[in-house]
Design a protein around this motif. Structure first.
Motif, PDB file in Angstrom:
ATOM      1  N   VAL A 126       0.849  -1.191   0.000  1.00  0.00           N
ATOM      2  CA  VAL A 126       0.000   0.000   0.000  1.00  0.00           C
ATOM      3  C   VAL A 126       0.884   1.241   0.000  1.00  0.00           C
ATOM      4  O   VAL A 126       1.801   1.356   0.836  1.00  0.00           O
ATOM      5  N   LEU A 127       0.615   2.151  -0.918  1.00  0.00           N
ATOM      6  CA  LEU A 127       1.330   3.429  -0.997  1.00  0.00           C
ATOM      7  C   LEU A 127       0.338   4.552  -0.714  1.00  0.00           C
ATOM      8  O   LEU A 127      -0.694   4.659  -1.377  1.00  0.00           O
ATOM      9  N   ASP A 128       0.655   5.377   0.283  1.00  0.00           N
ATOM     10  CA  ASP A 128      -0.275   6.420   0.744  1.00  0.00           C
ATOM     11  C   ASP A 128       0.474   7.743   0.869  1.00  0.00           C
ATOM     12  O   ASP A 128       1.459   7.845   1.609  1.00  0.00           O
ATOM     13  N   ASN A 129       0.007   8.777   0.139  1.00  0.00           N
ATOM     14  CA  ASN A 129       0.651  10.093   0.251  1.00  0.00           C
ATOM     15  C   ASN A 129      -0.210  11.077   1.038  1.00  0.00           C
ATOM     16  O   ASN A 129       0.022  12.288   1.017  1.00  0.00           O
ATOM     17  N   GLY A 130      -1.264  10.556   1.728  1.00  0.00           N
ATOM     18  CA  GLY A 130      -2.121  11.411   2.535  1.00  0.00           C
ATOM     19  C   GLY A 130      -3.365  11.876   1.811  1.00  0.00           C
ATOM     20  O   GLY A 130      -4.387  12.172   2.438  1.00  0.00           O
ATOM     21  N   ALA A 131      -3.304  11.946   0.477  1.00  0.00           N
ATOM     22  CA  ALA A 131      -4.461  12.386  -0.301  1.00  0.00           C
ATOM     23  C   ALA A 131      -5.112  11.236  -1.048  1.00  0.00           C
ATOM     24  O   ALA A 131      -6.308  11.245  -1.317  1.00  0.00           O
ATOM     25  N   VAL A 132      -4.304  10.244  -1.391  1.00  0.00           N
ATOM     26  CA  VAL A 132      -4.814   9.112  -2.143  1.00  0.00           C
ATOM     27  C   VAL A 132      -4.036   7.861  -1.771  1.00  0.00           C
ATOM     28  O   VAL A 132      -2.847   7.930  -1.445  1.00  0.00           O
ATOM     29  N   VAL A 133      -4.724   6.713  -1.757  1.00  0.00           N
ATOM     30  CA  VAL A 133      -4.110   5.441  -1.375  1.00  0.00           C
ATOM     31  C   VAL A 133      -4.124   4.500  -2.580  1.00  0.00           C
ATOM     32  O   VAL A 133      -5.179   4.241  -3.166  1.00  0.00           O
ATOM     33  N   PHE A 134      -2.939   4.018  -2.954  1.00  0.00           N
ATOM     34  CA  PHE A 134      -2.814   3.049  -4.045  1.00  0.00           C
ATOM     35  C   PHE A 134      -2.475   1.677  -3.460  1.00  0.00           C
ATOM     36  O   PHE A 134      -1.713   1.579  -2.496  1.00  0.00           O
ATOM     37  N   THR A 135      -3.048   0.616  -4.085  1.00  0.00           N
ATOM     38  CA  THR A 135      -2.830  -0.748  -3.602  1.00  0.00           C
ATOM     39  C   THR A 135      -2.365  -1.641  -4.743  1.00  0.00           C
ATOM     40  O   THR A 135      -2.882  -1.553  -5.866  1.00  0.00           O
ATOM     41  N   SER A 136      -1.425  -2.532  -4.418  1.00  0.00           N
ATOM     42  CA  SER A 136      -0.941  -3.484  -5.429  1.00  0.00           C
ATOM     43  C   SER A 136      -1.871  -4.689  -5.508  1.00  0.00           C
ATOM     44  O   SER A 136      -2.789  -4.834  -4.696  1.00  0.00           O
ATOM     45  N   GLU A 137      -1.607  -5.571  -6.474  1.00  0.00           N
ATOM     46  CA  GLU A 137      -2.339  -6.832  -6.529  1.00  0.00           C
ATOM     47  C   GLU A 137      -1.923  -7.707  -5.353  1.00  0.00           C
ATOM     48  O   GLU A 137      -0.862  -7.511  -4.756  1.00  0.00           O
ATOM     49  N   LYS A 138      -2.740  -8.695  -5.030  1.00  0.00           N
ATOM     50  CA  LYS A 138      -2.418  -9.605  -3.932  1.00  0.00           C
ATOM     51  C   LYS A 138      -1.246 -10.500  -4.313  1.00  0.00           C
ATOM     52  O   LYS A 138      -1.173 -10.996  -5.435  1.00  0.00           O
ATOM     53  N   LYS A 139      -0.333 -10.680  -3.371  1.00  0.00           N
ATOM     54  CA  LYS A 139       0.833 -11.552  -3.571  1.00  0.00           C
ATOM     55  C   LYS A 139       0.765 -12.680  -2.550  1.00  0.00           C
ATOM     56  O   LYS A 139       0.510 -12.448  -1.369  1.00  0.00           O
ATOM     57  N   GLU A 140       1.013 -13.920  -2.994  1.00  0.00           N
ATOM     58  CA  GLU A 140       0.912 -15.063  -2.084  1.00  0.00           C
ATOM     59  C   GLU A 140       2.168 -15.251  -1.237  1.00  0.00           C
ATOM     60  O   GLU A 140       2.068 -15.619  -0.074  1.00  0.00           O
ATOM     61  N   GLY A 141       3.331 -15.018  -1.785  1.00  0.00           N
ATOM     62  CA  GLY A 141       4.554 -15.254  -1.026  1.00  0.00           C
ATOM     63  C   GLY A 141       4.991 -14.037  -0.222  1.00  0.00           C
ATOM     64  O   GLY A 141       5.105 -12.926  -0.753  1.00  0.00           O
ATOM     65  N   LYS A 142       5.245 -14.241   1.050  1.00  0.00           N
ATOM     66  CA  LYS A 142       5.632 -13.120   1.915  1.00  0.00           C
ATOM     67  C   LYS A 142       7.004 -12.593   1.527  1.00  0.00           C
ATOM     68  O   LYS A 142       7.245 -11.375   1.526  1.00  0.00           O
ATOM     69  N   VAL A 143       7.926 -13.487   1.187  1.00  0.00           N
ATOM     70  CA  VAL A 143       9.282 -13.063   0.823  1.00  0.00           C
ATOM     71  C   VAL A 143       9.239 -12.177  -0.417  1.00  0.00           C
ATOM     72  O   VAL A 143       9.873 -11.134  -0.478  1.00  0.00           O
ATOM     73  N   HIS A 144       8.443 -12.610  -1.395  1.00  0.00           N
ATOM     74  CA  HIS A 144       8.310 -11.821  -2.626  1.00  0.00           C
ATOM     75  C   HIS A 144       7.697 -10.455  -2.326  1.00  0.00           C
ATOM     76  O   HIS A 144       8.130  -9.421  -2.864  1.00  0.00           O
ATOM     77  N   ALA A 145       6.672 -10.439  -1.441  1.00  0.00           N
ATOM     78  CA  ALA A 145       6.021  -9.183  -1.083  1.00  0.00           C
ATOM     79  C   ALA A 145       6.997  -8.250  -0.368  1.00  0.00           C
ATOM     80  O   ALA A 145       6.991  -7.034  -0.581  1.00  0.00           O
ATOM     81  N   GLU A 146       7.843  -8.806   0.484  1.00  0.00           N
ATOM     82  CA  GLU A 146       8.826  -7.969   1.204  1.00  0.00           C
ATOM     83  C   GLU A 146       9.836  -7.361   0.240  1.00  0.00           C
ATOM     84  O   GLU A 146      10.279  -6.219   0.410  1.00  0.00           O
ATOM     85  N   GLU A 147      10.189  -8.138  -0.804  1.00  0.00           N
ATOM     86  CA  GLU A 147      11.106  -7.612  -1.814  1.00  0.00           C
ATOM     87  C   GLU A 147      10.479  -6.437  -2.564  1.00  0.00           C
ATOM     88  O   GLU A 147      11.140  -5.407  -2.817  1.00  0.00           O
ATOM     89  N   LEU A 148       9.185  -6.590  -2.916  1.00  0.00           N
ATOM     90  CA  LEU A 148       8.480  -5.502  -3.589  1.00  0.00           C
ATOM     91  C   LEU A 148       8.399  -4.271  -2.702  1.00  0.00           C
ATOM     92  O   LEU A 148       8.540  -3.134  -3.172  1.00  0.00           O
ATOM     93  N   LEU A 149       8.164  -4.482  -1.413  1.00  0.00           N
ATOM     94  CA  LEU A 149       8.082  -3.368  -0.471  1.00  0.00           C
ATOM     95  C   LEU A 149       9.393  -2.589  -0.444  1.00  0.00           C
ATOM     96  O   LEU A 149       9.392  -1.350  -0.468  1.00  0.00           O
ATOM     97  N   LYS A 150      10.529  -3.296  -0.423  1.00  0.00           N
ATOM     98  CA  LYS A 150      11.834  -2.636  -0.424  1.00  0.00           C
ATOM     99  C   LYS A 150      12.017  -1.782  -1.667  1.00  0.00           C
ATOM    100  O   LYS A 150      12.532  -0.667  -1.621  1.00  0.00           O
ATOM    101  N   ARG A 151      11.570  -2.326  -2.807  1.00  0.00           N
ATOM    102  CA  ARG A 151      11.743  -1.613  -4.078  1.00  0.00           C
ATOM    103  C   ARG A 151      10.866  -0.372  -4.163  1.00  0.00           C
ATOM    104  O   ARG A 151      11.166   0.570  -4.892  1.00  0.00           O
ATOM    105  N   CYS A 152       9.746  -0.381  -3.408  1.00  0.00           N
ATOM    106  CA  CYS A 152       8.815   0.753  -3.510  1.00  0.00           C
ATOM    107  C   CYS A 152       9.030   1.812  -2.437  1.00  0.00           C
ATOM    108  O   CYS A 152       8.454   2.913  -2.519  1.00  0.00           O
ATOM    109  N   LYS A 153       9.823   1.507  -1.409  1.00  0.00           N
ATOM    110  CA  LYS A 153      10.045   2.476  -0.334  1.00  0.00           C
ATOM    111  C   LYS A 153      10.818   3.675  -0.864  1.00  0.00           C
ATOM    112  O   LYS A 153      11.785   3.534  -1.619  1.00  0.00           O
ATOM    113  N   ASN A 154      10.371   4.872  -0.455  1.00  0.00           N
ATOM    114  CA  ASN A 154      11.005   6.147  -0.844  1.00  0.00           C
ATOM    115  C   ASN A 154      11.022   6.350  -2.355  1.00  0.00           C
ATOM    116  O   ASN A 154      11.898   7.032  -2.888  1.00  0.00           O
TER     117      ASN A 154
END
Length: 690
Positions: free
Chosen positions: A216-244
């Protein structure tokens, strides 16, 4: 003279008032060339098994299957007085025409015909077929009476359903009760309904939730959500890539959508909605609407149609006005009430009765006088009329897609353009006001900065337990194939489904659990066990749906009653002949009571309770009461040992019996004199003196 027979006294009184039959007699009214009388539900029904053979009073496997060559009928208990009155009227020489004014449906036809045949009446038969109890509808109905023989097929279908239920219920209940040594109620429609609930409950218990993750990416005015991911490790990798990181808007799609007004109520949809919104059971709703019908405030309730006939177009504006005036909307609201009659008019989709709507009697009735349940159901009916004739509910939906690197995110917004038909329910707090989640203005290629990124974990959900709302839907749609145009499907009928649910609860196969408003239908341990041991031929919802379809075919003349009953009989015979007891069934039906012996009548277990020693099979009736006069008069107590001896050998020696005649004591042998009657008798044998 003409004899009119209604289904209930209250209906008979309304009819008599219109006809001018105001002279009250014992069990009927008279006047203006009419006798007007009534049934009280089913006055005549299928006879019990002992009518065919006295030995059938005692349940025995060797007697099964019990399938009569021709069925016997008898007067229902407690209704002898009214049937006597009706028989006298039906055979009165002054009566030349008999008018069936019982409820205009399959069951009403059966109630009347069984009385007509029981009285051996052969007089001209007419049929009153109306959808409203208003005076004008009754008057019009009598001006347009139908030939009674035109409803022969409806009667045949109803009689066939009754006989099929008797064959399956009598034989299957006795078979499984005897084989498993306890009362097990089995029915043609009841068991498949229970089966659906048991299967759903098993699916929920077997369900294992699967975790999933979204970014989930939230800038205070609008919230964007990704598709559902089954693997937690894969999701954590995506989170790292999207931070900042920032988002880039790739597409904006705006669509105007419309939701059409709902159809009018038939009985099932009204019961479902009353359960969902008000927490009423299906049976409560049926009772409330039946009372409203008899008070002339709504049309005939036991309908399966959701449309009106073309000749009703002209009354709709008037009914809308009455409904709008009767409902207590906020005073500051003004309505431009649409009347889109074309949405609800379709004669081709009306069979016996049109959809449920309020009547003109609303104009002169203060609904605040109604009991809470009736007022709440009538409110739903009035609201549905307003909604069904209303405008579309229109809204604009915006879907924005954005990318963060190669990860795709979306957000949605909704703006209501026209509340349309939803306005009425929102104002009366019977529908939730929808939040308008509008989005800020964005453009393709726009960069969205300062997004906070986080990972959220969710889990897949199990199927939901049945409520009466969802069970009624399942019962209605069983056997329906979206790819096949099929006119008939479902198990039970709109008029009988509520009673089926109540019967399952009353025999301890089903229970209601939940909060005050939302209650779930759950199988009891006994219910689960019963479905475990029932064969597919008895518990299959699809088989029962096919039988219901064939009952409809009898009604339309496309199948003979004999063919249908022959199939039911063969299925029952095959069940009795081939069924084997399930291994380990003692674990499925554990007894909490101490078993004293076997019942001499039906072979079930005899257990001890506070008052005596009774057969576990409740329908058997065998019982040895501790306060039995035979023993108390001799100053003896009916003990467990005495009962064991009586059940094992049929005899027991008693010493020190008191004689009321001589005041002395004596020894004797007591034995059971079993006749199958309400009470068990005993016989004394005295020792011969040498």
């Amino acid at each position: 003279m003409r004899l009119v027979i209604a289904e209930k006294p209250s209906v008979a009184q309304s009819i008599a008032k219109v006809l001018g039959a105001t002279d009250k007699k014992e069990g009927y009214l008279e006047g203006n060339g009419y006798f007007v009388s009534w049934c009280v539900g089913h006055l005549v029904g299928l006879a019990g098994t002992e009518k065919y053979n006295e030995n059938y009073k005692i349940w025995d496997l060797k007697d099964l299957p019990i399938i009569p060559q021709s069925f016997e009928y008898e007067v229902s208990k407690g209704k002898e007085k009214q049937i006597k009155i009706l028989c006298k009227l039906l055979n009165d020489p002054k009566v030349d025409v008999v008018i069936n004014a019982c409820d205009a449906g399959r069951e009403g036809e059966l109630i009347f015909r069984l009385v007509y045949q029981f009285a051996k009446c052969q007089k001209t038969m007419k049929r009153l077929w109306i959808s409203s109890m208003e005076d004008s509808a009754i008057q019009k109905g009598f001006e347009n009476l139908k030939d009674g023989t035109g409803f022969d097929l409806i009667y045949e279908s109803a009689a066939c359903r009754q006989k099929a239920d008797w064959i399956v219920g009598i034989n299957a209940t006795r078979l499984f009760s005897l084989l498993y040594n306890q009362q097990l109620n089995v029915g043609r429609v009841m068991s498949p309904t229970l089966s659906m609930i048991v299967e759903r409950n098993a699916s929920i218990k077997a369900f294992r939730p699967t975790p999933f993750y979204t970014i989930v990416l939230d800038n205070g005015a609008v919230v964007f959500t990704s598709e559902k991911k089954e693997g937690k490790v894969h999701a954590e990798e995506l989170l790292k890539r999207c931070k900042n990181q920032h988002l880039v808007v790739t597409s904006i799609e705006n669509k105007e959508k419309a939701e059409k007004p709902p159809k009018l109520y038939d009985l099932t949809t009204l019961q479902r909605e009353a359960n969902r919104k008000l927490g009423f059971t299906a049976n409560q709703t049926l009772e409330y609407i039946q009372s409203l019908y008899e008070k002339k405030l709504c049309t005939y309730p036991r309908t399966d149609s959701r449309f009106l006939t073309e000749d009703m177009v002209d009354i709709l504006p008037e009914l809308l006005l009455y409904a709008l005036t009767t409902l207590r909307f906020p005073r500051d609201e003004e309505f431009d009430v649409p009347c889109n009659a074309q949405l609800v008019i379709d004669s081709s989709k009306v069979t016996d009765h049109h959809a449920i709507i309020p009547t003109k009697s609303l104009a002169n009735y203060d609904i605040e006088q109604l009991p809470y349940g009736e007022k709440a159901v009538l409110t739903l009916i009035m609201l549905r009329l307003l909604s069904a004739l209303g405008d579309n509910h229109r809204y604009s939906e915006t879907v924005v897609t954005a990318g963060c690197g190669d990860v795709v995110f979306t957000t949605k917004g909704k703006t209501i353009l026209q509340n349309g038909f939803m306005e009425y329910e929102v104002l009366l707090n019977l529908a939730e006001k929808q939040d308008e989640k509008s989005l800020p203005l964005m453009a393709e290629g726009e960069v969205i900065e300062n997004c906070n990124a986080e990972m959220k974990e969710g889990k897949t959900s199990p199927p939901k337990q049945f409520t009466e709302d969802t069970l009624l839907l399942a019962m209605e749609t069983t056997g329906k194939d979206e790819n096949i145009e099929k006119e008939f499907c479902g198990i039970g009928t709109p008029a009988t489904r509520a009673g089926i649910i109540e019967k399952l609860i009353s025999v301890n196969l089903l229970e209601r659990k939940g909060d005050k408003k939302t209650k779930y239908l759950l199988p009891t341990d006994k219910g689960n066990a019963l479905i475990t041991i029932l064969p597919e031929s008895i518990q299959s919802p699809l088989t029962t749906a096919e039988w219901e379809e064939k009952l409809k075919f009898i009604e339309t003349g496309d199948l003979s009653a004999n063919e249908f009953l022959s199939e039911i009989s063969k299925t029952t015979e095959n069940l009795v002949r081939t069924y084997d007891v399930v291994k380990g069934s003692e674990q499925l039906f554990p007894s909490q009571n101490k078993v004293i012996g076997k019942c001499p009548r039906c072979g079930s277990n005899v257990i001890e309770n506070k008052k005596g020693f009774c057969c576990e099979n409740r329908t058997c009736g065998f019982a040895l009461w501790k306060e039995n006069k035979f023993f108390t008069s001799k100053k003896k107590t009916l003990t467990e040992k005495i009962v064991k001896d009586l059940l094992t050998t049929g005899k027991c020696k008693l010493t020190g019996c008191y004689s009321e005649k001589t005041g002395k004591t004596y020894n004797a042998t007591v034995s059971i004199d079993e006749t199958g009657g309400k009470y068990v008798n005993f016989v004394l044998e005295f020792e011969k003196r040498g």
